[in-house]
Design a protein around this motif. Sequence first.
Motif, mmCIF file in Angstrom:
data_model
loop_
_atom_site.group_PDB
_atom_site.id
_atom_site.type_symbol
_atom_site.label_atom_id
_atom_site.label_comp_id
_atom_site.label_asym_id
_atom_site.label_seq_id
_atom_site.Cartn_x
_atom_site.Cartn_y
_atom_site.Cartn_z
ATOM 1 N N HIS A 46 0.801 -1.129 0.101
ATOM 2 C CA HIS A 46 -0.119 0.036 0.021
ATOM 3 C C HIS A 46 0.943 1.253 -0.044
ATOM 4 O O HIS A 46 1.789 1.541 0.869
ATOM 5 N N GLY A 47 0.490 1.956 -0.897
ATOM 6 C CA GLY A 47 1.526 3.271 -1.151
ATOM 7 C C GLY A 47 2.757 3.238 -1.527
ATOM 8 O O GLY A 47 3.606 3.906 -1.360
ATOM 9 N N LEU A 48 3.108 2.014 -2.205
ATOM 10 C CA LEU A 48 4.454 1.745 -2.409
ATOM 11 C C LEU A 48 5.133 2.610 -3.649
ATOM 12 O O LEU A 48 6.387 3.091 -3.301
ATOM 13 N N ASP A 49 4.390 3.290 -4.261
ATOM 14 C CA ASP A 49 4.822 4.005 -5.213
ATOM 15 C C ASP A 49 5.346 5.475 -4.677
ATOM 16 O O ASP A 49 6.191 6.207 -5.429
ATOM 17 N N THR A 50 4.884 5.725 -3.251
ATOM 18 C CA THR A 50 5.541 7.044 -2.929
ATOM 19 C C THR A 50 6.351 6.649 -1.753
ATOM 20 O O THR A 50 6.688 7.430 -0.775
ATOM 21 N N ASN A 51 6.756 5.370 -1.491
ATOM 22 C CA ASN A 51 7.626 5.002 -0.230
ATOM 23 C C ASN A 51 8.793 4.347 -0.545
ATOM 24 O O ASN A 51 9.190 2.983 -0.849
ATOM 25 N N PRO A 52 10.000 5.093 -0.734
ATOM 26 C CA PRO A 52 11.171 4.611 -1.248
ATOM 27 C C PRO A 52 11.843 3.726 -0.219
ATOM 28 O O PRO A 52 12.664 2.719 -0.665
ATOM 29 N N GLY A 53 11.607 3.796 0.880
ATOM 30 C CA GLY A 53 11.970 2.654 1.947
ATOM 31 C C GLY A 53 11.676 1.147 1.572
ATOM 32 O O GLY A 53 12.113 0.397 1.768
ATOM 33 N N ASN A 54 10.196 1.133 1.536
ATOM 34 C CA ASN A 54 9.494 -0.126 1.174
ATOM 35 C C ASN A 54 10.174 -0.591 -0.281
ATOM 36 O O ASN A 54 10.235 -1.809 -0.434
ATOM 37 N N GLN A 55 10.337 0.372 -1.112
ATOM 38 C CA GLN A 55 11.018 -0.161 -2.406
ATOM 39 C C GLN A 55 12.143 -0.690 -2.174
ATOM 40 O O GLN A 55 12.542 -1.845 -2.888
ATOM 41 N N ALA A 56 13.092 -0.108 -1.470
ATOM 42 C CA ALA A 56 14.381 -0.870 -1.264
ATOM 43 C C ALA A 56 14.346 -1.738 -0.679
ATOM 44 O O ALA A 56 14.912 -3.081 -1.014
ATOM 45 N N PHE A 57 13.658 -2.063 0.449
ATOM 46 C CA PHE A 57 13.316 -3.241 1.045
ATOM 47 C C PHE A 57 12.851 -4.452 0.192
ATOM 48 O O PHE A 57 13.294 -5.424 0.072
ATOM 49 N N LEU A 58 12.100 -4.171 -0.503
ATOM 50 C CA LEU A 58 11.275 -5.189 -1.366
ATOM 51 C C LEU A 58 12.388 -5.533 -2.690
ATOM 52 O O LEU A 58 12.282 -6.593 -3.063
ATOM 53 N N SER A 59 13.099 -4.480 -2.895
ATOM 54 C CA SER A 59 14.051 -4.689 -4.016
ATOM 55 C C SER A 59 15.152 -5.800 -3.500
ATOM 56 O O SER A 59 15.534 -6.789 -4.115
ATOM 57 N N GLY A 60 15.599 -5.575 -2.337
ATOM 58 C CA GLY A 60 16.312 -6.646 -1.619
ATOM 59 C C GLY A 60 15.826 -8.071 -1.414
ATOM 60 O O GLY A 60 16.408 -9.091 -1.710
ATOM 61 N N LEU A 61 14.629 -7.950 -1.172
ATOM 62 C CA LEU A 61 13.668 -9.383 -0.966
ATOM 63 C C LEU A 61 13.765 -10.170 -2.445
ATOM 64 O O LEU A 61 13.958 -11.233 -2.412
ATOM 65 N N LEU A 62 13.235 -9.252 -3.453
ATOM 66 C CA LEU A 62 13.313 -9.823 -4.630
ATOM 67 C C LEU A 62 14.798 -10.459 -5.204
ATOM 68 O O LEU A 62 14.672 -11.562 -5.851
#
Length: 237
Positions: free
Chosen positions: A183-199
């Motif tokens: 939720h709100g991923l497009d405006t949340n750089p922190g979650n984007q970085a976290f998910l990029s690492g998870l991927l």
Amino acid sequence: GGEEWRTTLRRALDGTDALRLAHYPLRVGDVHARHMESPLRLRGTGEDEWLHAGRFLPIADRLGLVRELDLTTLKLALAELESDPGLAGLWINLSAKAIGDHAFRDRMLEVLAEHPASRNRLWLEIPESGGLARLEALRALSRDLKPLGCKLGLEHYGHHFDQIGRLYDLGLDFLKVDASFIHGLDTNPGNQAFLSGLLEIAHRIGMLVFAEGVERKEELATLEALGFDGASGLAIR
């Protein structure tokens, strides 16, 4: 009350029309391949009332009936796959408590053995917290399912990311990231970085990664840019 619920659930398990699967589209890789998330529903007291699993599964668990409900879910899913060859994949939930039960796992494998033509299109989801608490059972189930072609993974994933190293040798096929990270991923750089690492970690292990609860097209576009393998939610429906 507990006895009323027991009577209702027992009647549903012994009958033929009080339990069914709901269907929600899920995107997997090729957007033209038809996949469906299919949670269990229980007929309520109203004519067209169907109760969501969150309403009755916790009660069924306390009453010791959740394993029977999981087996019913499995049988309904296999029947639908056999009746619909155009369905590329059908995704169902199993309780972590059930997979930790040897008798349940044996019966589950017997049911799957009866459906060789459809079981390879079945995707089984176990909740992250319960699955990680039963690693040996999860590993054994994964090993048993591999020759049958079924896919096995964890849903609502992400809250125990610090334990991702424990997934290395489980042989899981996928992870479904919890909607709270989406939720709100497009405006949340922190979650984007976290998910990029998870991927990166999950893909190296050989697991696909999907997103749950995608509500907006902007979230979906961000997920695609990050490299997610698919998604579910309102934006897909």
